[in-house]
Motif scaffolding. Structure first.
Motif, PDB file in Angstrom:
ATOM      1  N   LYS A 168       0.877  -1.171   0.000  1.00 27.49           N
ATOM      2  CA  LYS A 168       0.000   0.000   0.000  1.00 27.49           C
ATOM      3  C   LYS A 168       0.916   1.224   0.000  1.00 27.49           C
ATOM      4  N   GLU A 224      -8.694  -9.479  -0.744  1.00 36.69           N
ATOM      5  CA  GLU A 224      -8.110  -8.282  -0.124  1.00 36.69           C
ATOM      6  C   GLU A 224      -8.552  -7.012  -0.843  1.00 36.69           C
ATOM      7  N   ASN A 225      -8.425  -6.996  -2.195  1.00 31.18           N
ATOM      8  CA  ASN A 225      -8.867  -5.815  -2.940  1.00 31.18           C
ATOM      9  C   ASN A 225     -10.380  -5.657  -2.883  1.00 31.18           C
ATOM     10  N   HIS A 228     -11.127  -3.950   0.405  1.00 33.46           N
ATOM     11  CA  HIS A 228     -10.568  -2.607   0.355  1.00 33.46           C
ATOM     12  C   HIS A 228     -11.487  -1.682  -0.441  1.00 33.46           C
ATOM     13  N   CYS A 229     -11.907  -2.138  -1.639  1.00 35.96           N
ATOM     14  CA  CYS A 229     -12.775  -1.303  -2.468  1.00 35.96           C
ATOM     15  C   CYS A 229     -14.207  -1.250  -1.932  1.00 35.96           C
ATOM     16  N   VAL A 243     -10.076   5.496   4.551  1.00 40.08           N
ATOM     17  CA  VAL A 243     -10.598   4.155   4.800  1.00 40.08           C
ATOM     18  C   VAL A 243     -10.743   3.913   6.294  1.00 40.08           C
ATOM     19  N   PHE A 288      -6.255  -2.092   8.153  1.00 39.96           N
ATOM     20  CA  PHE A 288      -7.099  -1.096   7.496  1.00 39.96           C
ATOM     21  C   PHE A 288      -7.363   0.083   8.417  1.00 39.96           C
ATOM     22  N   ASP A 295      -5.198   5.813   4.454  1.00 37.74           N
ATOM     23  CA  ASP A 295      -5.373   5.647   3.010  1.00 37.74           C
ATOM     24  C   ASP A 295      -6.601   6.438   2.570  1.00 37.74           C
ATOM     25  N   ILE A 300      -8.508   4.958  -3.301  1.00 34.20           N
ATOM     26  CA  ILE A 300      -9.044   3.592  -3.350  1.00 34.20           C
ATOM     27  C   ILE A 300     -10.087   3.444  -4.456  1.00 34.20           C
TER      28      ILE A 300
END
Length: 407
Positions: A168, A224-225, A228-229, A243, A288, A295, A300
């Motif tokens: 990241k 994971e993505n 995250h999204c 985030v 996170f 982040d 993102i």
């Protein structure tokens, strides 16, 4: 002995923040960055260095890496760029999917240059990017531009290898340190086990040779993505900026975790990849929500159309769920939020909002995702996602409806 040459195609966050820092720390490579952004190339040349702040997201411990001694080349300077590629032992590709075809063209030209020069040393192309089927895509795109003799040469002397570049990294620099970056401290790069160097060739110490990086990439993007999204899209709709704020919203955090769990169940059913235990889940969520790294949601959720296409971080696991008899309710609900916000600073967000206004939800969802309504699995995902978009956007429309009805 001359140092081996490394060319990093794409001098952005992953190119500088992961590939650049890792190769630099080895202390034995001649490093060149190549980019299409002439201002970035010029700025890096003038500054002559940049700094990467590598953080442990759980403890907050920090190492600062000052990268210097590199050269830079503008991709538009074709002779210099192709010469750098042709002389490299390692070529690390760190670009977005929209640039894949351009880079494949460049690599095909590199093959011709190397063949014409009679080069018989292996060049390893390390492919980085959040994309399922990375190796196959590049191999097909490169070979389509080569004749039979050139393809034979490429198969002998140019090796494509998928890597899992999963740091990241965000921009952190201003003023004199305008190219500085900050990110996590992952020190290992999983690389596909297909590099045909001669016995005794010293690979970079940070390479972790993995017999199935493609499967590891699927796991990364579709879990994971995905989470995250999910946090990013739902956080954007809620008006959050980081985030951390999104995950601290109990409802958003729970919905994102439910979406992740649907994807993990499908991965286990299809590929035998076990669902992580509670301790691993707790660690993931703590990273996170770490106080040491904030982040930004704008980063993102950038390029939302790309992220909502079939095969990417939402529709990839959603279709896998349907294939495995699992209903991807929470995955598609999280994806629906991508259609329900508009960021004037993000062109794809503006375009998606225009499609929804002009085509309506059903046709806009079909156009963005590229799902095929004639294929049963994809039709189901298309219908579920369109319904989810209607549900997610409904609270925004209710006050308008009431105001019109009540006069």
């Amino acid at each position: 002995m001359e140092p081996e040459r490394v060319v990093i195609v794409g001098a952005g966050q992953t190119g500088r923040g992961m590939f650049g820092a890792l190769f630099y720390k080895e202390g034995c490579y001649e490093l060149t960055f190549a980019d299409t952004d002439a201002a970035l190339v010029r700025g890096l040349r003038e500054q002559g260095h940049y700094t990467v702040e590598e953080k442990d997201l759980l403890t907050g411990s920090v190492e600062h890496v000052r990268v210097d001694g590199f050269s830079c080349v503008d991709v538009a300077d074709r002779d210099a760029y192709l010469d750098a590629l042709a002389r490299a032992t390692y070529i690390a590709v760190a670009v977005f999917p929209k640039s894949f075809d351009d880079v494949a063209r460049d690599l095909a030209e590199m093959v011709r240059v190397r063949k014409a020069r009679g080069v018989e040393d292996v060049a390893a192309v390390i492919l980085g990017g959040n994309f399922v089927g990375l190796h196959e895509y590049f191999q097909r795109a490169i070979e389509a531009q080569l004749n039979e003799d050139e393809r034979a040469y490429a198969r002998t002397y140019v090796a494509l290898a998928t890597s899992k570049a999963n740091r990241k990294v965000v921009h952190a620099g201003t003023g004199a340190e305008r190219f500085a970056l900050t990110g996590d401290n992952k020190s290992v790069l999983p690389v596909e086990d297909c590099l045909p160097f001669e016995a005794g060739h010293r690979l970079p110490s940070f390479f972790h040779i993995d017999p199935d990086v493609e499967l590891s990439m699927i796991e990364k993007i579709w879990s994971e993505n995905l989470i995250h999204c999910s946090l990013g899209f739902m956080g954007a709709c809620a008006g959050y900026t980081t985030v951390n704020e999104a995950i601290e919203d109990a409802r958003i955090g729970a919905l994102a975790l439910y979406a992740w769990f649907e994807g993990r169940r499908a991965l286990e059913a299809a590929y035998g990849i076990p669902v992580p235990d509670e301790a691993a889940i707790k660690t993931m969520m703590e990273k996170f929500d770490t106080p040491y790294f904030h982040d930004r949601i704008a980063r993102i959720v950038r390029q939302p159309i790309r992220k909502l296409k079939k095969g990417d971080r939402f529709l990839g696991p959603a279709l896998l769920c349907i294939e495995q008899g699992i209903t991807p309710y929470f995955i598609l609900r999280a994806a629906a939020h991508g259609f329900c916000y508009e960021d004037a600073a993000e062109p794809q967000s503006v375009e998606m909002a225009r499609l929804v206004r002009e085509l309506g939800i059903d046709e806009a969802v079909r156009a963005v995702t590229e799902l095929n309504p004639c294929e049963p699995r994809e039709r189901l995902a298309l219908e579920m996602l369109a319904d989810a978009v209607r549900e997610v956007s409904c609270p925004r429309r209710v006050p308008e409806v009431f105001s019109r009805v009540l006069g």
